[in-house]
Design an enzyme around this catalytic site. Structure first.
Site, PDB file in Angstrom:
ATOM      1  N   GLU A 266      19.442  93.353  -5.864  1.00 12.49           N
ATOM      2  CA  GLU A 266      18.712  92.215  -6.455  1.00 12.49           C
ATOM      3  C   GLU A 266      19.600  91.069  -6.941  1.00 12.49           C
ATOM      4  O   GLU A 266      19.689  90.806  -8.140  1.00 12.49           O
ATOM      5  CB  GLU A 266      17.771  92.721  -7.567  1.00 12.49           C
ATOM      6  CG  GLU A 266      16.745  93.700  -7.011  1.00 12.49           C
ATOM      7  CD  GLU A 266      15.672  94.159  -7.998  1.00 12.49           C
ATOM      8  OE1 GLU A 266      15.753  93.818  -9.187  1.00 12.49           O
ATOM      9  OE2 GLU A 266      14.742  94.865  -7.544  1.00 12.49           O
ATOM     10  N   GLU A 370      13.776  99.590  -1.884  1.00 12.45           N
ATOM     11  CA  GLU A 370      13.374 100.035  -3.234  1.00 12.45           C
ATOM     12  C   GLU A 370      11.919  99.681  -3.527  1.00 12.45           C
ATOM     13  O   GLU A 370      11.477  98.571  -3.232  1.00 12.45           O
ATOM     14  CB  GLU A 370      14.270  99.397  -4.305  1.00 12.45           C
ATOM     15  CG  GLU A 370      14.054 100.023  -5.684  1.00 12.45           C
ATOM     16  CD  GLU A 370      14.806  99.280  -6.796  1.00 12.45           C
ATOM     17  OE1 GLU A 370      16.026  99.100  -6.674  1.00 12.45           O
ATOM     18  OE2 GLU A 370      14.134  98.897  -7.776  1.00 12.45           O
ATOM     19  N   CYS A 372       8.747 101.072  -6.659  1.00 13.67           N
ATOM     20  CA  CYS A 372       8.245 102.063  -7.621  1.00 13.67           C
ATOM     21  C   CYS A 372       7.015 101.503  -8.314  1.00 13.67           C
ATOM     22  O   CYS A 372       6.828 100.289  -8.376  1.00 13.67           O
ATOM     23  CB  CYS A 372       9.296 102.439  -8.652  1.00 13.67           C
ATOM     24  SG  CYS A 372       9.733 101.118  -9.787  1.00 13.67           S
ATOM     25  N   ASN A 400       4.495  97.275   5.848  1.00 12.03           N
ATOM     26  CA  ASN A 400       5.885  97.144   6.280  1.00 12.03           C
ATOM     27  C   ASN A 400       6.042  97.570   7.733  1.00 12.03           C
ATOM     28  O   ASN A 400       6.671  96.870   8.529  1.00 12.03           O
ATOM     29  CB  ASN A 400       6.808  97.985   5.376  1.00 12.03           C
ATOM     30  CG  ASN A 400       7.232  97.226   4.132  1.00 12.03           C
ATOM     31  OD1 ASN A 400       8.269  96.597   4.110  1.00 12.03           O
ATOM     32  ND2 ASN A 400       6.407  97.276   3.096  1.00 12.03           N
TER      33      ASN A 400
END
Ligand SMILES: *[C@@H]1O[C@H](CO)[C@@H](O)[C@H](O)[C@H]1NC(C)=O
Ligand SMILES: *[C@@H]1O[C@H](CO)[C@@H](O)[C@H](O)[C@H]1NC(C)=O
Ligand SMILES: *[C@@H]1O[C@H](CO)[C@@H](O)[C@H](O)[C@H]1NC(C)=O
Ligand SMILES: *[C@@H]1O[C@H](CO)[C@@H](O)[C@H](O)[C@H]1NC(C)=O
Ligand SMILES: *[C@@H]1O[C@H](CO)[C@@H](O)[C@H](O)[C@H]1NC(C)=O
Length: 454
Positions: A266, A370, A372, A400
């Site tokens: 990030e 990533e 969550c 995706n």
């Protein structure tokens, strides 16, 4: 649906195949059943301990027109297996699946999760037998969902119990004092090795750093707004590239080889004033110049030229511009192999941005690195039994896969009942929640949703 490594392809049959299973279904029982623990207003979790965990029936080959169906549902099933039979008649009310084998899309790399400090500390807080059950739930072919990708934070992140890097000695430009820590040696590495020993497939590991050591940064801190001091080609940028090579070399000494790296977790976080956990800022331009001048050449010189280097490793809101900028430079373009994307702002940015990136740069893979649930400051961090959070996973994975992404990597493999430990109190949810006091763990609906794709 079981997507093994292979082509995502569609096949057009002129004979329509329809599901008609009411009287043809053959239930298969053998694997352990889920021990259900329901939660008010939610679905249930499956409870596992040192002697018991629910499993999954093997996906053994059957002859056409038979096929295997695995099903999980909010109300009752978890990977229940049925053997069904295709029929040639088309009942009006049933779904019709049309497959066109002439057109194929991306090759699937796989699915996985992250061996964070928090995940491995939670796993190690259980008894040895319960640890084995948990690791098997992710990696074993008999009892688990056979993950094939593992993300490994390079030193500390927010899901650590303290702030640290591998090179906290100031002015160590040669990285002579670079050293793995207790978190690697006592937690991450032993758990990764046990996962590998249980797996019948390869696990592709990739590393991601959250921050350079404070002495290398403009804000002299692992958090907040700050970048690497100086510019591409200088001693700070060279030393930071050397840190990546050292990481690969120290893990290799411990017997673990890496498939990939991301240039920075990030990079946009480190551009935000007072950002609350480990971060370091890059723009697409500074990342491009550092890869071209320092990271790429250093990895190549030290024999790591084959590692799959990913740019971005951040939300897709930065695409396709980030990829355009980095790949503009032919040298950077030679070192980079793919693009890592996170899911956090996906509700604001359509998945078409992924296809647009693929169409502009078809030789570079896109991997979801990533995701969550429970990451917002409002709402519950850990929500036991939430079927909705499982559906969020499925929805995102399908979006995706329909837009050229080659795989999907979850965040922490396991967390405690609060969604930690996390030194910055940035608690979130995970597909497995550990209760060390009772030496048991809970497999959330998210675990089963992910498992249906592997
Ligand atoms: C583990 O769970 C199983 C199934 O619920 C139960 O029968 C067994 O007693 C538990 N074992 C321990 C050690 O708690
Ligand atoms: C698939 O390709 C084959 C061989 O090129 C061709 O004969 C067939 O018509 C194609 N089918 C479709 C549905 O495009
Ligand atoms: C795993 O990877 C190694 C090295 O890349 C390779 O030699 C081996 O055949 C692979 N094993 C499987 C099961 O794919
Ligand atoms: C790529 O970036 C490097 C480092 O900034 C620079 O030296 C080089 O001239 C650039 N190459 C191209 C082809 O733009
Ligand atoms: C989870 O870990 C955090 C940080 O160590 C701790 O404060 C919290 O009490 C733990 N939660 C549970 C349920 O053990």
């Amino acid at each position: 649906m079981a997507l093994r490594e292979g082509k995502l392809s569609t096949y057009l049959f002129f004979v329509y195949l329809a599901f008609m299973f009411s009287h043809l279904a053959l239930d298969v029982h053998g694997a352990n059943e889920c021990v259900e623990k329901p939660f008010p207003g939610q679905s249930f979790v499956c409870v596992c301990n040192s002697t018991y965990c629910d499993g999954i029936e093997p996906n053994t080959r059957v002859q056409l027109p038979q096929f295997n169906l695995y099903r999980s549902s909010k109300a009752k099933e978890r990977f229940s297996k049925k053997i069904l039979t295709f029929t040639k008649t088309v009942p009006q009310t049933k779904n019709i699946w049309v497959v066109n084998r002439n057109v194929s899309y991306q090759k699937i790399k796989g699915f996985g999760g992250a061996f964070t400090d928090a995940a491995t500390i939670n796993i190690m807080s259980l008894s040895k037998l319960t640890q084995d059950k948990l690791i098997a739930a992710y990696f074993s072919p008999k009892e688990g969902i056979e993950y094939t990708i593992g993300r490994v934070p390079m030193a500390g992140c927010d899901f650590s119990t303290r702030e640290y890097t591998y090179a906290d000695t100031p002015q160590d430009f040669q990285m002579d004092k670079f050293a793995l820590t207790e978190e690697d040696l006592e937690y991450k590495i032993p758990v990764i090795k046990r996962a590998l020993s249980m797996s019948s497939r390869n696990i592709s590991l990739f590393g991601s750093p959250w921050s350079a050591p404070a002495w290398m940064k403009t804000d002299d801190s692992l958090t907040g707004k700050g970048t690497l001091i100086g510019q591409a080609g200088d001693k700070y940028h060279r030393a930071w590239a050397l840190y990546f090579a050292k990481f690969l070399e120290e893990y290799k000494k411990q017997g673990l080889e890496f498939w990939g790296l991301t240039a920075q977790n990030e990079p946009a976080d480190g551009m935000i004033t007072k950002f609350s956990f480990n971060c370091m800022g890059w723009t697409a331009e500074s990342q491009r110049d550092w890869i071209a001048a320092d990271l790429g050449p250093t990895l190549e010189e030290r024999g790591h030229g084959d590692v799959s280097l990913m740019m971005l490793d951040d939300n897709r809101i930065w695409l396709p511009a980030w990829a355009d900028t980095v790949l503009q430079n032919a040298t950077a373009a030679k070192y980079v192999k793919g693009v890592g994307v996170h899911w956090y702002l996906n509700s604001l940015v359509p998945p078409l941005t992924l296809s647009a990136t693929h169409e502009r740069h078809p030789d570079y893979f896109i991997l979801a690195t990533e995701a969550c649930s429970g990451s917002f400051p409002w709402g519950r961090h850990v929500l036991l039994g939430s079927w909705d959070r499982g559906e969020d996973y499925t929805h995102d994975i399908i979006q995706n896969l329909k837009n050229w992404v080659v795989g999907w990597v979850d965040w922490n493999l396991a967390l405690n009942g609060t969604g930690g430990p996390n030194w910055a109190n940035n608690f979130v949810d995970a597909p497995i929640i550990v209760n060390s006091g009772k030496d048991e763990f809970y497999k959330q609906p998210m675990y089963y949703h992910l498992g249906h794709f592997r």
